[in-house]
Write an enzyme that holds these catalytic residues in place. Structure first.
Site, mmCIF file in Angstrom:
data_model
loop_
_atom_site.group_PDB
_atom_site.id
_atom_site.type_symbol
_atom_site.label_atom_id
_atom_site.label_comp_id
_atom_site.label_asym_id
_atom_site.label_seq_id
_atom_site.Cartn_x
_atom_site.Cartn_y
_atom_site.Cartn_z
ATOM 1 N N ARG A 52 -10.249 7.642 -5.761
ATOM 2 C CA ARG A 52 -11.157 8.342 -5.414
ATOM 3 C C ARG A 52 -11.967 8.542 -6.631
ATOM 4 O O ARG A 52 -12.288 9.650 -7.400
ATOM 5 C CB ARG A 52 -11.142 9.229 -3.967
ATOM 6 N N SER A 53 -13.496 8.023 -6.237
ATOM 7 C CA SER A 53 -14.926 8.283 -7.016
ATOM 8 C C SER A 53 -14.868 7.921 -7.920
ATOM 9 O O SER A 53 -15.345 8.846 -9.105
ATOM 10 C CB SER A 53 -15.098 10.270 -6.842
ATOM 11 N N ARG A 54 -13.819 6.981 -8.106
ATOM 12 C CA ARG A 54 -14.022 6.422 -10.031
ATOM 13 C C ARG A 54 -13.798 7.104 -10.662
ATOM 14 O O ARG A 54 -13.994 7.382 -12.284
ATOM 15 C CB ARG A 54 -15.068 5.820 -10.472
ATOM 16 N N LEU A 55 -13.284 8.513 -10.197
ATOM 17 C CA LEU A 55 -12.080 9.299 -11.028
ATOM 18 C C LEU A 55 -10.632 9.069 -10.974
ATOM 19 O O LEU A 55 -9.759 9.276 -10.407
ATOM 20 C CB LEU A 55 -12.250 10.675 -10.642
ATOM 21 N N HIS A 56 -10.275 7.694 -11.830
ATOM 22 C CA HIS A 56 -8.824 6.890 -11.920
ATOM 23 C C HIS A 56 -8.492 7.765 -13.059
ATOM 24 O O HIS A 56 -8.262 8.774 -13.645
ATOM 25 C CB HIS A 56 -9.254 5.989 -12.959
#
Length: 221
Positions: A194-198
């Site tokens: 989520r939130s591009r916090l891969h």
């Protein structure tokens, strides 16, 4: 267009969030890749062995295309092609490549970078013998990546190959066709969060001091 990675549910079935942490990572990249590949097959993804291969010419101009993985082990990832194709010519002239396995439905990617080189001839011969006969003839008929005047030219070339190798004759491996192996220097496992916090965990080959070992690194998303 934007899609968030979330835990799977009745209204969010397609892309799941599944943390990738160091303590759950396999001890080596072949084992980790095998684990993820088996899960992609079990999830019934279309052509889970499809991978994007990027090469570059001697001037550094890149090109990419999708091919099918036909084998892997600790030495690297193998696919087969016409050595006279664009990817074949670039691989021989500038022997570095990158692979990308785009398992989007699972929120995962695997990215491989390393040297690329032809496999031994006997490996290509073994694989060529188990190809469908039509694909064997196609390897003779198609001068891959060359310009054709029309579709009929390709159909005529295939018909000529059928005449050259009648049904009772074995189709030999063409000299211009065979396998290429990408020998990894890095193998990155990417899990969407989520939130591009891969999560991005990378196995990197370290040869400092003459030793050959693999280091695991976490990369910023």
């Amino acid at each position: 267009m934007r899609r968030e990675y979330e835990p799977a549910g009745p209204h969010r079935p397609a892309v799941r969030e599944e943390p990738l942490v160091e303590e759950h990572l396999a001890a080596d990249w072949p084992t980790q890749f095998g684990r993820w590949f088996a899960e992609a097959v079990a999830a019934q993804l279309p052509e889970p062995n499809a991978m994007i291969v990027a090469t570059a010419d001697p001037d550094g101009r890149p090109s990419s295309r999708t091919v099918l993985l036909k084998g892997y082990d600790e030495r690297g990832f193998v696919f087969f092609t016409n050595y006279g194709s664009r990817k074949g010519r670039e691989a021989l002239a500038n022997p570095y490549a990158s692979l990308l396995f785009p398992w989007f439905a699972m929120g995962r990617q695997v990215v491989v970078c390393g040297r690329i080189a032809p496999v031994d001839r006997h490996v290509s011969e073994e694989y060529f013998r188990v190809r469908p006969r039509g694909a064997q003839l196609g390897a003779w008929a198609s001068a891959q990546s060359s310009v054709l005047p029309d579709r009929q030219a390709l159909d005529d070339a295939y018909a000529a190959a059928e005449q050259s190798f009648p049904a009772e004759a074995e189709v030999p491996l063409p000299e211009h066709w065979g396998g290429l192996r990408v020998e990894p220097e890095t193998v990155e496992f990417w899990q969407g969060r989520r939130s591009r916090l891969h999560d991005r965990l990378r196995f990197r080959r370290d040869t400092d001091g003459g030793a050959d070992r693999w280091i695991v690194e976490r990369l910023a998303p």
